[in-house]
Structures are given as C-alpha cells and as structure tokens.
Write a protein that holds these residues in place. Structure first.
Motif, PDB file in Angstrom:
ATOM      1  N   PRO A 249       0.832  -1.211   0.000  1.00 15.47           N
ATOM      2  CA  PRO A 249       0.000   0.000   0.000  1.00 15.47           C
ATOM      3  C   PRO A 249       0.862   1.255   0.000  1.00 15.47           C
ATOM      4  O   PRO A 249       1.909   1.303   0.643  1.00 15.47           O
ATOM      5  N   LEU A 250       0.424   2.267  -0.733  1.00 15.38           N
ATOM      6  CA  LEU A 250       1.164   3.519  -0.819  1.00 15.38           C
ATOM      7  C   LEU A 250       0.853   4.388   0.403  1.00 15.38           C
ATOM      8  O   LEU A 250      -0.309   4.586   0.749  1.00 15.38           O
ATOM      9  N   ALA A 251       1.900   4.890   1.021  1.00 13.95           N
ATOM     10  CA  ALA A 251       1.735   5.715   2.225  1.00 13.95           C
ATOM     11  C   ALA A 251       1.240   7.111   1.857  1.00 13.95           C
ATOM     12  O   ALA A 251       1.635   7.673   0.830  1.00 13.95           O
ATOM     13  N   VAL A 252       0.392   7.660   2.711  1.00 13.58           N
ATOM     14  CA  VAL A 252      -0.175   8.996   2.506  1.00 13.58           C
ATOM     15  C   VAL A 252      -0.013   9.786   3.798  1.00 13.58           C
ATOM     16  O   VAL A 252      -0.272   9.268   4.889  1.00 13.58           O
ATOM     17  N   LEU A 253       0.417  11.040   3.666  1.00 17.16           N
ATOM     18  CA  LEU A 253       0.545  11.945   4.800  1.00 17.16           C
ATOM     19  C   LEU A 253      -0.430  13.097   4.629  1.00 17.16           C
ATOM     20  O   LEU A 253      -0.668  13.552   3.510  1.00 17.16           O
ATOM     21  N   ALA A 254      -0.976  13.560   5.740  1.00 16.05           N
ATOM     22  CA  ALA A 254      -1.859  14.734   5.749  1.00 16.05           C
ATOM     23  C   ALA A 254      -1.185  15.837   6.548  1.00 16.05           C
ATOM     24  O   ALA A 254      -0.820  15.633   7.705  1.00 16.05           O
ATOM     25  N   ASN A 270      -6.398   4.139  -0.631  1.00 18.01           N
ATOM     26  CA  ASN A 270      -7.511   3.206  -0.551  1.00 18.01           C
ATOM     27  C   ASN A 270      -8.044   2.823  -1.929  1.00 18.01           C
ATOM     28  O   ASN A 270      -8.313   1.653  -2.202  1.00 18.01           O
ATOM     29  N   VAL A 271      -8.204   3.794  -2.803  1.00 23.26           N
ATOM     30  CA  VAL A 271      -8.766   3.510  -4.119  1.00 23.26           C
ATOM     31  C   VAL A 271      -8.406   4.637  -5.080  1.00 23.26           C
ATOM     32  O   VAL A 271      -8.259   5.799  -4.680  1.00 23.26           O
ATOM     33  N   ASN A 303      -3.261  19.426   3.133  1.00 24.68           N
ATOM     34  CA  ASN A 303      -2.336  19.140   2.048  1.00 24.68           C
ATOM     35  C   ASN A 303      -1.924  17.674   2.141  1.00 24.68           C
ATOM     36  O   ASN A 303      -1.550  17.200   3.220  1.00 24.68           O
ATOM     37  N   VAL A 304      -2.003  16.986   1.023  1.00 26.93           N
ATOM     38  CA  VAL A 304      -1.763  15.540   0.986  1.00 26.93           C
ATOM     39  C   VAL A 304      -0.448  15.264   0.274  1.00 26.93           C
ATOM     40  O   VAL A 304      -0.140  15.880  -0.751  1.00 26.93           O
ATOM     41  N   ARG A 305       0.331  14.354   0.844  1.00 26.82           N
ATOM     42  CA  ARG A 305       1.551  13.868   0.200  1.00 26.82           C
ATOM     43  C   ARG A 305       1.428  12.362  -0.001  1.00 26.82           C
ATOM     44  O   ARG A 305       1.323  11.611   0.973  1.00 26.82           O
ATOM     45  N   LEU A 306       1.448  11.952  -1.253  1.00 31.08           N
ATOM     46  CA  LEU A 306       1.358  10.538  -1.611  1.00 31.08           C
ATOM     47  C   LEU A 306       2.751  10.050  -1.990  1.00 31.08           C
ATOM     48  O   LEU A 306       3.359  10.554  -2.941  1.00 31.08           O
ATOM     49  N   LYS A 307       3.272   9.085  -1.238  1.00 32.52           N
ATOM     50  CA  LYS A 307       4.596   8.544  -1.518  1.00 32.52           C
ATOM     51  C   LYS A 307       4.495   7.484  -2.608  1.00 32.52           C
ATOM     52  O   LYS A 307       3.838   6.454  -2.434  1.00 32.52           O
ATOM     53  N   VAL A 308       5.150   7.746  -3.749  1.00 26.12           N
ATOM     54  CA  VAL A 308       5.052   6.824  -4.878  1.00 26.12           C
ATOM     55  C   VAL A 308       6.298   5.955  -5.037  1.00 26.12           C
ATOM     56  O   VAL A 308       6.219   4.861  -5.601  1.00 26.12           O
TER      57      VAL A 308
END
Length: 415
Positions: A249-254, A270-271, A303-308
């Motif tokens: 799963p890809l980590a997400v930070l808020a 999630n999706v 603000n969202v950071r999606l780690k790819v």
C-alpha cells in the motif's frame, strides 16, 4: 584719460588673461594626475577587499534515500454519515446524548413515548392467544371425528369442514404471529439507537416535540477511521497505478494548509477512481487514515503527500542553498582555493521541510553556501563556517592594525 593710463590698463588686462589661461591649461593635467592617484588608491582598496575572505555558512552535498511524493489539496470525509430519523411518530420523551459526544453502535440516543405502541403490541399478543385457543379446539374436534368416519358415524362432508377449519385457524394464528412481530418492531422503534460508532452533531429536536418519520433528530459521522480524498493531474496516473500495482500500500501523509506540520502520517491509498475528469484533467484518489486521536475532522482541508517511490542514494542539500537566477536555479559552489562560483543545478524534489534533492549539477561532498550569499559574487574568497558557527571576534592587534590603516587612508584623502 591720459595715454599713460590707457597703456597701463591694457598691460594689466593682458596679465590677467594670461594668468587665467595658464590656470586653465594646467588644471586638467593636475586633475588627471589626482584622479589617477585616487583610482590607484581605490583599486588598491578593491584588491584588498577582494583578498579579504567573506564569512559564509557552508554545507556539503550528502547522499541519502529520498522518498518521492506527489502533493495535492485534499478534503477530509467521514467514513459514514448517518442522519437519524424516527421510524415511528410520537412525542419525544428524552434526548439521551450530548452534542459532540462520541457514541457507540447500539447506544440509546432518544426515547419516543411508547405507550401507544405497547398497547398495540399487547393487543396483537392477545389476538394471537385467542386464535391459538380456537385452533387447539378445531384440531381436537378433527382428531375425535377422524376415528368415527370408518364406523359411519360422521359424514365425509363434515370431516372436510373440520379439516378446513383447522387449516383456516392455522393461517390465522400465523397472521397473528406476524402482527405480533410487527407490533414489537414498532415498539422497539420508540427507542432510537445509534447504528454506527460516531460523533453526534447538533440536535434538531428537543424533548416534548412531536416527531414524524421525516424529522431529522441528529446526524452522526464516523471518524475512526476516516477518508481523505484528493485529485492529481492525469499525467501522474501511470506513476500512481504502477506504484500501487506492486502490492504494498502507498503511504499517505496529511499536513496542515501551511505545510508547517504533519497532522496524520498513518494513511494508505484506498482507491483510485475509475475515470479522469475531462473538465479538469485530473483523477480522484481516496486514502484512509485510522485517525485514532481524531486529528482529522470531516470537511477539513489538508495538504496531501502521496509517496510513490524512494530514490536510493539521492544528492541532498539544504533548500536555502538554491538561488533563483534569470537562467534558472543555481548555488554558490566553494572551490578548492576557497573561492566561489555560480553553479547551475536542477532541483528534483523536496526532502522534508528544509532540504531538496538535486537532479544534476552537483556531486557528492561538493561544498555549497547556505547562508551569506548576498555578499558574494563569482570569484569571491570565502571563509567557510559550519552551520550555527559565527566568525571569531577580531583580536586587539587586528583592531589596531585596521584602525591605523583607516587613519592612513584618511590622511591620504585629506592630502
């Protein structure tokens, strides 16, 4: 006027004109000489300033694993949102929750006057018992007469009537049982209970109000866990799907709106929505956070950071080392002789809140200026200081020497 005085005036005029002409003819030469001397002194001063090292803060280029993030503006959404409406009408007897309170599934929220529904339930139960008694009598009659049919004491037509009567009463009892269950459901509906774990909002009714099935008593929102939805440009779709397809799963930070601090760091993707919005050229994503402490709130913007992915061995420097010029980004690179040059660089991404990753333009252990750039120009000699270090105070001997030099320069200017 006599001839003598005329001759005397002419001689005096000639002498004055000659003196003025001589002064004018020799002044440029003197001025040029003085300007040359002043330029020499100025040049000597500039050479001296150039040789004086400028104290600046210097840090080396380091190598580390750098996570690559995609950033976007996100909206916090409740996992479930339920508007509580009564299932039966009646007078509200009590409100059993506090606004803003966290409630659990099954907790009593409100109580409607149950007396009418209790009476209906009791009536249905009594009707069922009455019909069950009649069914028992009909079954007993059928059983007694069934033994007399073979002896001819009871006609076959009467036996059919007995059997039909039993079947009719059996169906009636079944209907009575259904009516009892329906009355019991309505009676239970007078107790309004929470269908989910959530937070109660502001209530819309007070005790004593008559409510109907269209009355909204309160709205519950489930915040443990909670969703954060955001949009990314369509050119990132392949990168996101490729990273998500690897299994982990890809980590997400808020983060807060100012990116000053992280609000929640336990999110996962999630999706990914199944279509691209043609009006904005973006696609929607949804992440889920456990939100155990309730730091995220429904309707909040973050603000969202999606780690790819993670870049192994990226070159990292403090972000303040990068300057913006007319030809792009650059840094002041400290060379072996402690002079600096403007070195073009390409920034590949942010690393945390204070560093950046360099894509090209620098090598490992290169030294870059992080503070004091405004005093520099290409070729300036510098005195490298560590972060937090300040230049040493001048010694008394150095101060006396500087004072004497200043007096000498002042004396030359005055001469």
């Amino acid at each position: 006027m006599s001839r003598f005085w005329k001759i005397a005036l002419v001689v005096v005029a000639v002498i004055v004109v000659g003196a003025v002409g001589f002064r004018l003819l020799h002044k440029p030469a003197e001025g040029g000489q003085a300007g040359e001397q002043s330029g020499q002194r100025k040049g000597q001063g500039q050479d001296k300033d150039k040789d004086t090292p400028v104290p600046v803060t210097v840090e080396p280029v380091v190598k580390q694993d750098v996570p690559v993030y995609l950033t976007a503006l996100g909206t916090v959404q409740a996992l479930n949102t339920v508007t509580i409406n009564p299932q039966v009408s009646g007078q509200m007897l009590s409100i059993n929750f506090k606004e803003g309170q966290e409630v659990k599934k099954g907790d009593l929220l409100a109580q409607i006057d149950p007396r009418t529904f209790q009476a209906a339930y009791d009536q249905a139960v009594a009707k069922q018992e009455q019909d069950e008694a009649q069914l028992a009598t009909a079954q007993s009659t059928l059983k007694r007469n069934d033994a007399l049919v073979a002896k001819g004491y009871v006609a076959q037509l009467d036996m059919d009537t007995f059997r039909n009567n039993v079947a009719n009463l059996t169906a009636t009892v079944a209907a009575d049982r259904a009516a009892v269950r329906s009355a019991k459901v309505n009676l239970d509906y007078t107790r309004i209970v929470s269908p989910i774990d959530g937070v109660a909002g502001i209530r819309n009714v007070d005790p004593g109000n008559v409510v109907t099935t269209t009355t909204a008593v309160v709205t519950l929102t489930q915040i443990h866990p909670i969703y954060v939805t955001f949009n990314l440009p369509e050119q990132n779709l392949e990168m996101v799907r490729g990273a998500a397809g690897k299994g982990d799963p890809l980590a997400v930070l808020a983060l807060d709106r100012a990116d000053a601090h992280t609000i929640a760091d336990d999110g996962v993707l999630n999706v990914v929505d199944n279509q691209i919005d043609t009006t904005t050229g973006t696609f929607k994503l949804r992440s889920i956070f456990q939100n155990a402490k309730g730091d995220l709130w429904p309707g909040q913007f973050v603000n969202v950071r999606l780690k790819v992915r993670t870049v192994s061995g990226g070159l990292v420097i403090p972000s303040q080392a990068v300057q913006r010029g007319p030809d792009g980004d650059y840094v002041y690179l400290v060379q072996q002789d402690d002079t600096v040059k403007m070195n073009p660089v390409k920034v590949a991404g942010e690393v945390g809140e204070s560093h950046v990753m360099i894509g090209s333009g620098l090598a490992l252990n290169d030294r870059v200026v992080t503070e004091g750039q405004f005093r520099l120009k290409p070729g300036s000699k510098v005195k490298a200081l560590k972060p937090g270090e300040v230049p040493a105070a001048p010694t008394p001997a150095e101060m006396d020497k500087a004072k004497k030099n200043a007096q000498k320069q002042g004396g030359r200017r005055g001469g």
